[in-house]
Structures are given as C-alpha cells and as structure tokens.
Enzyme design. Sequence first.
Site, PDB file in Angstrom:
ATOM      1  N   GLN A 243       0.807  -1.234   0.253  1.00  0.00           N
ATOM      2  CA  GLN A 243       0.015   0.115   0.164  1.00  0.00           C
ATOM      3  C   GLN A 243       0.715   1.337   0.025  1.00  0.00           C
ATOM      4  OE1 GLN A 243      -1.254   0.718   4.483  1.00  0.00           O
ATOM      5  NE2 GLN A 243      -1.617  -1.552   3.856  1.00  0.00           N
TER       6      GLN A 243
ATOM      7  N   GLU B 115       3.932   7.981   8.327  1.00  0.00           N
ATOM      8  CA  GLU B 115       4.009   6.883   9.435  1.00  0.00           C
ATOM      9  C   GLU B 115       5.597   6.573   9.630  1.00  0.00           C
ATOM     10  OE1 GLU B 115       1.172   4.355   7.809  1.00  0.00           O
ATOM     11  OE2 GLU B 115       2.715   2.782   7.301  1.00  0.00           O
TER      12      GLU B 115
ATOM     13  N   HIS C 255       0.222   5.842   1.059  1.00  0.00           N
ATOM     14  CA  HIS C 255      -0.627   6.985   1.663  1.00  0.00           C
ATOM     15  C   HIS C 255      -0.275   8.013   0.776  1.00  0.00           C
ATOM     16  CE1 HIS C 255      -1.513   3.934   4.697  1.00  0.00           C
ATOM     17  NE2 HIS C 255       0.031   3.881   5.168  1.00  0.00           N
TER      18      HIS C 255
ATOM     19  N   ARG D 157      -4.430   0.802  -1.833  1.00  0.00           N
ATOM     20  CA  ARG D 157      -4.064  -0.643  -1.951  1.00  0.00           C
ATOM     21  C   ARG D 157      -3.483  -0.816  -3.475  1.00  0.00           C
ATOM     22  NH1 ARG D 157      -8.710  -3.322   0.438  1.00  0.00           N
ATOM     23  NH2 ARG D 157      -8.328  -2.452   2.676  1.00  0.00           N
TER      24      ARG D 157
HETATM   25 ZN    ZN Z   1       0.700   2.339   6.101  1.00  0.00          ZN
END
Ligand code: ZN
Length: 316
Positions: free
Chosen positions: A94, A114, A96, A191
């Site tokens: 994935q 993240e 973001h 995704r």
């Molecule tokens: Zn992630």
Amino acid sequence: MQPLFLEPVFKERIWGGTALYDQFGYSIPSKNTGECWAVSGHPNGQSIVNAGKYKGRTLSDLWKNNRELFGNYPSPVFPLLTKILDANADLSIQVHPDDEYAKKYVNGELGKTECWYIVDCKENAEIILGHFAKSKKELADKVEKGQWDQLLNRIIVKPGDFFYVPAGTIHALCEGILVLETQQSSDITYRVYDYGRKGRNGIKRELHLEKALEVIHVPSINNKIQPIVEKQGENTITIFIQTREFTVYKWGICEEAKMVQDQPFQLVSVINGTGMLIANGETYTIQKGDHFILPAQIGEITINGNFEAIVSHPKT
Ligand code: ZN
C-alpha cells in the site's frame, strides 16, 4: 494537570491475530484483531480518557474544547495517531498520500506519514519499504505485470528496529511482526496489491491502483534514519526521528529520572516493564500496554522503575 490515560480501540483485520492479547493482555474482539488504536482523536476510532478529571471524554472533544491541555497547538484535528499493529499475516502492499494530495482529494483528512518501532517479530520477519523503479512508466509496468519481486525492496527486521515511512512510500508489514506505529492522524490507504486474498465476505478487497500510482514517489524517497542515543545516568533516550510531522523517541528507564514536559503535549506508550510516574504530587503506576498523554503545563515529572516507552510529539 494530570496525565491523560486512554482506553484503546481495537480493529479486526483479515491479517490480524491474537498478539495484542498474548503480549499486551488487552481484551480483544476476535482472533483476527489487527490494530490497537492507542492514542487517537480520529473519528474512525476515538480514544476515551479512562481516569481522572476528564474521564469519559474523547480525545477529539478535549482537542476541540480544552485546547489548553495541548498548549493551544494550532491544528484543526489532533494531529497524531499511535497504533499497535499485529501483522499475523501479510498486510496489503500500500501507499498513503501526503498532506497536499489529501487536502485536494480527501475531505478533511491529513496525509499519512508514519513510522514503525518493531516491538516483536518472528525470526527473519520482513517488511516491504520502497521500490526500485526509475520512472513512473517502469513502476506502472511492473505493477501491471505483477513483477513484485523485481519491484519491491524487502528488509529483514528485528525487535528494536525503527523505520520511517513517509507519505508516497510503497510499503507493507509482512507476517509475524508486532509494531508500534506513530503516524499522522489519517485513515487513507491506497492498496496496490493484496495477494489475491478474499475478505471475510468472500470478496477480494478493493485495490486503488490509479490513486496509488499517482502518489507513489519515483524514485523511492530516501527514508534512512540516524537515531541519536543519549545516556542520562543509567537511562537511555533514543531519538529516532524528527520530521515536520512528528518527533519520536524511546525512553529506556531503569533509574529515577526527572523531566520537564516542555512540549505542547507528549504521547507515551509503555511497551515493556513497569514503573511509576509522579506528577504534581500524584503517583501513577504505569505498565506495559498503558498509553497516556502528558499535557501542557504538567511541568516537571518524575519517573522510575524498569520500563521502555515510545514517546512522540508534533513539530513545534
Ligand atoms: Zn501504512
């Protein structure tokens, strides 16, 4: 001012397991529990204060109505989200979006940068982080042909490792990893590949290839980090990363320490051991699995015991 102890929220996922019970003793909803949202003001899973003056209040309520607890930090939403993830099976591959893309295309959401602290993992567990494509065309071509082995960068991990996953980085946790994730408060995932798996309803989970190809950085973003390790007596403070989204570090505590909480607020997640926190004349027992916020103006705190915690705060 008291620390704000928070009640976690749990999420079932097809890749989840039982580690959040086995290792942290949380009461989890099922044998496929993938995520503990430990410190969250996100509408998809709100932390609730579980003790003290603000007991029963959600984090977003406090953010809205008692911003002084957070040093009047200027953000429309509580900016960070701490999770513990139990990757009992491979997560989908994935990506973001960043703030700019999220602002343009997804109402009210931040982008999602993240970072991961590996709490535990099986031997030779792997993550996927970044890719080898040199152009968008090569990336799209390899995705279309399913040439994942040639495209994706795999890294073997061990407990205590830390990884930075900036928005736009293709990534996945693979089977057998327990991670503490500090991220921007966002729930947008595109995704790329899901191993052809079907969800519990028998239907394959949706892919978002077009958006993913738009947001994946080419070439892959350099995400190397250089942790700074500081000894303070017997205690060890490891600063993993300082970015425009967050600063994340680890307290390794084995003797009494005094600290001044000089940030607008700090998020603390105890990942090992037990100890005491003394603030404004009150003593709190803290142990593995506890998550709390040190608000603005809590002032000097004393901590002791034998524990490790991942601590974060937004950029100031
Ligand atoms: Zn992630």
